[in-house]
Design a protein around this motif. Structure first.
Motif, PDB file in Angstrom:
ATOM      1  N   GLU A   7       0.668  -0.959  -0.010  1.00  0.00           N
ATOM      2  CA  GLU A   7      -0.219  -0.348  -0.006  1.00  0.00           C
ATOM      3  C   GLU A   7       0.831   1.282   0.433  1.00  0.00           C
ATOM      4  O   GLU A   7       1.109   1.345   1.535  1.00  0.00           O
ATOM      5  N   ASN A   8       0.576   2.033  -1.451  1.00  0.00           N
ATOM      6  CA  ASN A   8       1.800   3.219  -1.148  1.00  0.00           C
ATOM      7  C   ASN A   8       1.133   4.138  -0.239  1.00  0.00           C
ATOM      8  O   ASN A   8       1.768   5.747  -0.308  1.00  0.00           O
ATOM      9  N   GLY A   9      -0.672   4.180  -0.319  1.00  0.00           N
ATOM     10  CA  GLY A   9      -1.029   5.498   0.560  1.00  0.00           C
ATOM     11  C   GLY A   9      -0.854   6.539  -0.814  1.00  0.00           C
ATOM     12  O   GLY A   9      -0.786   6.525  -1.465  1.00  0.00           O
ATOM     13  N   GLN A  10      -1.442   7.966   0.035  1.00  0.00           N
ATOM     14  CA  GLN A  10      -0.770   8.950  -0.391  1.00  0.00           C
ATOM     15  C   GLN A  10      -0.426   9.988  -0.677  1.00  0.00           C
ATOM     16  O   GLN A  10       0.607   9.794  -0.799  1.00  0.00           O
ATOM     17  N   SER A  11       0.047  10.144  -2.403  1.00  0.00           N
ATOM     18  CA  SER A  11       0.690  10.858  -2.946  1.00  0.00           C
ATOM     19  C   SER A  11      -0.090  12.305  -3.709  1.00  0.00           C
ATOM     20  O   SER A  11      -0.872  11.534  -4.500  1.00  0.00           O
ATOM     21  N   ARG A  12       0.966  13.074  -3.723  1.00  0.00           N
ATOM     22  CA  ARG A  12       0.933  14.309  -4.416  1.00  0.00           C
ATOM     23  C   ARG A  12       2.077  14.819  -5.483  1.00  0.00           C
ATOM     24  O   ARG A  12       2.853  15.284  -5.918  1.00  0.00           O
ATOM     25  N   PHE A  13       0.998  13.994  -6.900  1.00  0.00           N
ATOM     26  CA  PHE A  13       1.595  14.577  -7.928  1.00  0.00           C
ATOM     27  C   PHE A  13       0.912  16.002  -8.553  1.00  0.00           C
ATOM     28  O   PHE A  13      -0.313  15.718  -8.407  1.00  0.00           O
ATOM     29  N   LEU A  14       1.740  16.813  -9.643  1.00  0.00           N
ATOM     30  CA  LEU A  14       1.642  17.910 -10.442  1.00  0.00           C
ATOM     31  C   LEU A  14       1.444  17.485 -11.896  1.00  0.00           C
ATOM     32  O   LEU A  14       2.367  15.983 -12.422  1.00  0.00           O
ATOM     33  N   THR A  15       0.135  17.463 -12.667  1.00  0.00           N
ATOM     34  CA  THR A  15      -0.330  16.871 -13.854  1.00  0.00           C
ATOM     35  C   THR A  15       0.985  17.861 -14.950  1.00  0.00           C
ATOM     36  O   THR A  15       2.617  18.682 -14.431  1.00  0.00           O
ATOM     37  N   ALA A  16       0.402  17.957 -16.262  1.00  0.00           N
ATOM     38  CA  ALA A  16       1.495  18.233 -17.017  1.00  0.00           C
ATOM     39  C   ALA A  16       1.186  19.818 -17.061  1.00  0.00           C
ATOM     40  O   ALA A  16       1.668  20.806 -17.839  1.00  0.00           O
ATOM     41  N   GLY A  17      -0.119  20.015 -16.663  1.00  0.00           N
ATOM     42  CA  GLY A  17      -0.657  21.112 -16.745  1.00  0.00           C
ATOM     43  C   GLY A  17      -0.676  21.924 -15.428  1.00  0.00           C
ATOM     44  O   GLY A  17      -1.168  23.332 -15.343  1.00  0.00           O
TER      45      GLY A  17
ATOM     46  N   GLY B 219       3.102  13.177 -14.309  1.00  0.00           N
ATOM     47  CA  GLY B 219       3.284  14.674 -14.881  1.00  0.00           C
ATOM     48  C   GLY B 219       3.703  13.997 -16.574  1.00  0.00           C
ATOM     49  O   GLY B 219       3.688  16.031 -16.837  1.00  0.00           O
ATOM     50  N   SER B 220       3.441  13.427 -17.461  1.00  0.00           N
ATOM     51  CA  SER B 220       3.273  13.173 -18.910  1.00  0.00           C
ATOM     52  C   SER B 220       2.113  13.918 -19.225  1.00  0.00           C
ATOM     53  O   SER B 220       2.050  13.421 -20.710  1.00  0.00           O
ATOM     54  N   ARG B 221       0.968  14.252 -18.401  1.00  0.00           N
ATOM     55  CA  ARG B 221      -0.162  14.064 -18.999  1.00  0.00           C
ATOM     56  C   ARG B 221      -1.304  15.357 -18.594  1.00  0.00           C
ATOM     57  O   ARG B 221      -0.939  15.389 -16.712  1.00  0.00           O
ATOM     58  N   ASP B 222      -1.742  16.051 -18.968  1.00  0.00           N
ATOM     59  CA  ASP B 222      -2.613  16.599 -18.244  1.00  0.00           C
ATOM     60  C   ASP B 222      -4.032  15.350 -17.938  1.00  0.00           C
ATOM     61  O   ASP B 222      -4.250  14.593 -18.249  1.00  0.00           O
ATOM     62  N   VAL B 223      -5.120  16.680 -17.042  1.00  0.00           N
ATOM     63  CA  VAL B 223      -6.662  16.069 -16.005  1.00  0.00           C
ATOM     64  C   VAL B 223      -7.297  15.441 -17.417  1.00  0.00           C
ATOM     65  O   VAL B 223      -7.823  14.301 -16.569  1.00  0.00           O
ATOM     66  N   ASN B 224      -7.553  16.165 -17.989  1.00  0.00           N
ATOM     67  CA  ASN B 224      -8.660  15.927 -19.160  1.00  0.00           C
ATOM     68  C   ASN B 224      -8.039  14.528 -19.560  1.00  0.00           C
ATOM     69  O   ASN B 224      -8.899  13.425 -19.455  1.00  0.00           O
ATOM     70  N   THR B 225      -6.716  14.470 -20.024  1.00  0.00           N
ATOM     71  CA  THR B 225      -6.382  12.915 -20.042  1.00  0.00           C
ATOM     72  C   THR B 225      -6.014  12.407 -19.537  1.00  0.00           C
ATOM     73  O   THR B 225      -6.760  11.005 -19.451  1.00  0.00           O
ATOM     74  N   ILE B 226      -5.942  12.533 -17.840  1.00  0.00           N
ATOM     75  CA  ILE B 226      -5.898  11.231 -16.957  1.00  0.00           C
ATOM     76  C   ILE B 226      -7.267  10.803 -16.854  1.00  0.00           C
ATOM     77  O   ILE B 226      -7.532   9.593 -16.173  1.00  0.00           O
TER      78      ILE B 226
END
Length: 294
Positions: free
Chosen positions: A71-81, A129-136
């Motif tokens: 279980e990796n738990g919660q992590s904060r990632f940034l998208t391409a945007g 990081g290589s995708r925007d929110v809509n793509t995700i």
């Protein structure tokens, strides 16, 4: 003598039991095992079953070969945007190379997961990081993580001897402090769209109503035109009938017209008619059979 002999037999049995316990070992179907001689690996990936070893010389380490869940738990990632996302994930792994696993972790599952966890987080960070929110949102999650899982599996096999079976995302959402602002913006956008749709609907309603009113006026005008035409034809037909009737019985026709004139002249209570009684108007009152007045 008997007591001494019994003690010797018991001692021999104890020694044999000790030798059996230290010389024999069992590897279960759910385990992987390696054999060491004075700390050096001499046999790897021992098959399940009963095996022998040299006491005090050989050491056997067994590892759980079943699928493990990290279980990796919660992590904060940034998208391409540059949009932040909170990601909750888990990973499935198992030992496939006992020798490499022992060398990297000394057989500790906790140590293995401590090595795997940051690599998983880095793989997910690269994927998001290589995708925007809509793509995700629209992309299939398995396809999105396929490359990351393949590269991570190759690295973990080489480094610690474990196989990465699957990476799954349990939850992907915006940070709590951003959620309200996003919801407010979405609500504002939806209200704007609703106003636009209502305006378009009102415009369409006015257009339909104007068209219906125009069609109504055209239908009424055509109906009045047709009514006038039919009325005219009826009046003409009535006039022809009257004319034919008058030609056939002229005297009766004059009598009938005089009766009609009397009815119309005297139908009101307050009507006053000033006319001589000998006038031609009253000739049928004075002479019912007709004829000119004297």
């Amino acid at each position: 003598m008997v007591n001494n002999r019994s003690l010797v037999i018991i001692a021999l049995l104890a020694v044999l039991a000790w030798l059996a316990s230290t010389s024999l070992y069992v590897v279960n179907e759910t385990q992987r095992a390696i054999k060491l001689r004075f700390g050096e690996v001499v046999e790897t990936d021992i098959a399940p079953g009963l095996h022998a070893k040299w006491p005090l010389i050989n050491t056997v380490h067994t590892f759980d070969a079943r699928v493990q869940t990290l279980e990796n738990g919660q992590s904060r990632f940034l998208t391409a945007g540059r949009n932040a996302l909170i990601v909750d994930s888990f990973l499935k792994w198992r030992v496939v190379d006992p020798n490499r696993f022992y060398q990297a972790t000394r057989g500790s599952t906790d140590r293995a997961e401590a090595l795997i966890s940051p690599r998983v987080e880095q793989s997910l960070r690269n994927a998001f990081g290589s995708r925007d929110v809509n793509t995700i949102i629209s992309e299939d999650r398995d396809d999105m993580l396929a490359d990351s899982m393949a590269s991570l599996d190759t690295a973990m096999r080489d480094e610690i001897g474990v196989e990465i079976l699957d990476i799954r995302l349990k939850r992907v959402e915006l940070p709590e402090q951003v959620t309200q602002a996003v919801y407010q913006r979405m609500s504002t956008e939806r209200h704007a769209e609703a106003r636009q749709y209502r305006a378009q609907g009102q415009e369409q309603s006015e257009r339909i109503r104007a068209h219906a009113d125009r069609q109504r006026e055209i239908a009424l005008a055509n109906a009045r035109k047709e009514a006038d035409r039919l009325r005219g034809e009826g009046d003409g037909e009535a006039a022809n009938i009257y004319a034919n009737a008058y030609k056939q019985e002229p005297e009766f026709a004059r009598f009938y017209r005089s009766m009609q004139a009397y009815r119309k002249s005297f139908e009101g209570n307050n009507d006053i008619l000033v006319i001589g009684p000998k006038s031609d108007f009253f000739r049928y009152l004075e002479h019912p059979a007709g004829g000119a007045s004297k």
